[in-house]
Write a protein that holds these residues in place. Sequence first.
Motif, PDB file in Angstrom:
ATOM      1  N   GLY A  68       0.797  -1.218   0.000  1.00 52.24           N
ATOM      2  CA  GLY A  68       0.000   0.000   0.000  1.00 52.24           C
ATOM      3  C   GLY A  68       0.827   1.263   0.000  1.00 52.24           C
ATOM      4  O   GLY A  68       0.297   2.354  -0.179  1.00 52.24           O
ATOM      5  N   VAL A  69       2.144   1.145   0.203  1.00 51.69           N
ATOM      6  CA  VAL A  69       3.035   2.306   0.158  1.00 51.69           C
ATOM      7  C   VAL A  69       3.852   2.200  -1.124  1.00 51.69           C
ATOM      8  O   VAL A  69       4.823   1.461  -1.192  1.00 51.69           O
ATOM      9  CB  VAL A  69       3.959   2.355   1.396  1.00 51.69           C
ATOM     10  N   GLU A  70       3.403   2.906  -2.147  1.00 51.82           N
ATOM     11  CA  GLU A  70       4.035   2.784  -3.447  1.00 51.82           C
ATOM     12  C   GLU A  70       4.523   4.114  -3.989  1.00 51.82           C
ATOM     13  O   GLU A  70       5.240   4.167  -4.975  1.00 51.82           O
ATOM     14  CB  GLU A  70       3.049   2.165  -4.455  1.00 51.82           C
ATOM     15  N   ASP A  71       4.094   5.205  -3.373  1.00 53.59           N
ATOM     16  CA  ASP A  71       4.442   6.532  -3.862  1.00 53.59           C
ATOM     17  C   ASP A  71       4.700   7.439  -2.674  1.00 53.59           C
ATOM     18  O   ASP A  71       4.201   7.183  -1.567  1.00 53.59           O
ATOM     19  CB  ASP A  71       3.298   7.085  -4.726  1.00 53.59           C
ATOM     20  N   LYS A  91       3.417  10.096  -2.004  1.00 51.35           N
ATOM     21  CA  LYS A  91       2.141  10.617  -1.503  1.00 51.35           C
ATOM     22  C   LYS A  91       1.495   9.683  -0.481  1.00 51.35           C
ATOM     23  O   LYS A  91       0.623  10.090   0.283  1.00 51.35           O
ATOM     24  CB  LYS A  91       1.182  10.852  -2.664  1.00 51.35           C
ATOM     25  N   ASP A  92       1.930   8.391  -0.486  1.00 50.42           N
ATOM     26  CA  ASP A  92       1.356   7.423   0.458  1.00 50.42           C
ATOM     27  C   ASP A  92       1.997   7.522   1.843  1.00 50.42           C
ATOM     28  O   ASP A  92       1.514   6.895   2.797  1.00 50.42           O
ATOM     29  CB  ASP A  92       1.550   5.995  -0.069  1.00 50.42           C
ATOM     30  N   VAL A  98       9.375   3.877  -2.783  1.00 53.34           N
ATOM     31  CA  VAL A  98       8.442   4.901  -3.283  1.00 53.34           C
ATOM     32  C   VAL A  98       9.089   5.797  -4.337  1.00 53.34           C
ATOM     33  O   VAL A  98       8.786   6.980  -4.411  1.00 53.34           O
ATOM     34  CB  VAL A  98       7.901   5.764  -2.126  1.00 53.34           C
TER      35      VAL A  98
END
Length: 773
Positions: free
Chosen positions: A645-648, A650-651, A676
Amino acid sequence: MAQTDSAPVQARIAQTIARDISAAPSQVSAAIGLLDGGATVPFVARYRKEVTGGLDDTQLRLLSDRLSYLRELEARRETIVNSIREQGKLTDDLARSIAQAESKATLEDIYLPFKPKRRTKAMIARENGLEPLLRAIQEDRASAPETLAEAYVTEAVPSVKDALNGARDILTEELSENADLLGRLRDFMRTEAFITARVVPGKEEAGAKFSDYFDHREKWADIPGHRALAILRAAKEEVVTMEIAPDPETGEVRAIGIVATVLDTSAGRPGDLWLRDVARWAWRVKFSVSLYVDLLGELRQRAHDEAIKVFARNLKDLLLAAPAGPRATLGLDPGIRTGVKAAVVDATGKVLETATLYPFQPKMDLRGAQAKIVEMVKRHGIDLIAIGNGTASRETERMVAETLKLLPQGVRAPTKVVVSEAGASVYSASELAAREFPDLDVSLRGAVSIARRLQDPLAELVKIEPQSIGVGQYQHDVDQRRLSQALEAVVEDAVNAVGVDLNTASAPLLAQVAGLGPALAQAIVAHRDAHGAFPSRRALMEVAGLGPKAFEQCAGFLRIRDGKEPLDASSVHPEAYELARRIVKNCGRDIREIMGQPSVLKGLRAEDFVTETFGLPTVRDIIAELEKPGRDPRPSFKTAQFTDGVEDIKDLKPGMSLEGTVTNVAAFGAFVDIGVHQDGLVHVSQLADRFVKDPHEVVKAGDVVRVRVTEVDVARKRIGLTMRKQSGPEDRAPKGGSAPRGKGKPKAPQPPRADGPENGALGAALRAAMKPR
């Protein structure tokens, strides 16, 4: 490296180096003898411990560097003595001063008055008969210099002012050639000088990445190398002006006072006042300029040394990173428009299949790409998937994660690992890659390299020029010759520390083995191709051009698995085989039964096997090697597990705890890949709950670490991380240190900008510029 230094010179060099490396002069002299005789540093460090008293490879590298410098110093000392002697001006005191000089700078200071020079203002003044006027002013301080000068007005010297200016020029030259005064002023500047940078008006926008240095002031002695390099680069690009000078309000007065003390102007008579004015003139016109140049050179040297040291340590960590081992691997070189390049290699690194996948824009053939990956995994029994960390890396990783869910029941899912692809493109387009894969497209060679560097980072990375691996700061700004020498030494030490399989190693890997080189490495591979695998180390002597000296140097670092001689699989040198057999015989067992059985060797006393030829260090090394033959000093393989769920960027949210891989270590902290796209920075103050002077004390490139997010700046792509366990207001990462800025008043500390100069090769935004892809 053979030299014919005289005995006194040899003794002086040995004593100087002994202080530098914390050793005895006798150890240094012994090591110099071995190196001059053609021995390599890895060989001396590993197999000549008795001779050198146990000097390690780090000490020996420093010894070798200092030896070159000191021999140049001695050669220059001899040249200067001969030059002054030929001028008929060599006195006993002068000869003593030259002999005691410990640096090139000090030597040149002494030589200044005797150095042939162009025609100067002082020479012209002497020709015009003005030297007696200077002596008269110095001897008769009570008289007004203007009155004394009237007697020296001539056609060539039309006025009193011209006469006094000529006398001033003579005295200024004499002061500038006073070695003792130069040394005192240089020491004063080293202690008191500030380095000041100010933005050139109108360059604020163009030089925005250097904004931390638009109004910067810091003690010259304290400025860290990475900040110095940033300012030097900004000055080179004409974004800032740079000054190195003492404090204008107090320091300059003190500097002038040092000059004036040589002239003894304390009485305040008319002549004293004139001489003090000359001291002020000499400082502003001569000394401040020459010392600026000297300190700039020293600053650059110091910064280069630090940058090269950082690069070398990071490269060592990368080369000695944990190998995944001989496992079937799928290498993926991510790309969007041009596609994802795929290459399957078997456990030995042999290329089995290649393909180009187009899961992204513009083709968007996601299903086709996934089907191909599933097919390759099933057909080749893929154990690992290596994904390059360049453009589209995270998109490719997500695609692979989804693909692995599509594997049929009973097919074990491979482990996916994000791998640094630094230098992969450089290798792909190299002549070496063309010889290795003549029928493979350049773009696909990068995927092969990515797969292989996961299996064995060392074996693959030695194929790439060290500078292209790009784990340094400001690597393109430093002395490239010195950088190359330092990195080549790191590669050599790493390869020899691990050891090389003689029957499987590539020519580039063999070339790094002590005593070999590109030509002998190619000869070994050619002999292996023509005659098959080497049955023993001794068979190396059949290779054309490989003589006894080369064999002595390289044999202990080459391994032969399952050969005729069991000891060939260990780091025991052939010259010590008889000793090793005597140790084994004492156990009453066969050597193959003994090797790798530590319990059998426990009762042995190393002292019982010492001989005239082999001392205690060698005996201990042999016993340790028999306990764990061919042991690999590299750590066990481990991968970071990125948070779902942490890919960017912004996350990310402050407080998140993540696992990541250290991609680089600089003087001001460590960069960590947390999955990220953008590496986060763990400032040096956030690496541990204690004071950390050097980040390398805590982390190294390749380490898998647990970090917590402290700050996220999406607009500027800056991520602040901490590895400290405690939490609270002090947990926020300091932004770049606490150097005084502006007019000596510290600003709130600023972190190295992810897209700014302080990161050099380290920030993601500068990565492409600082290290070739």
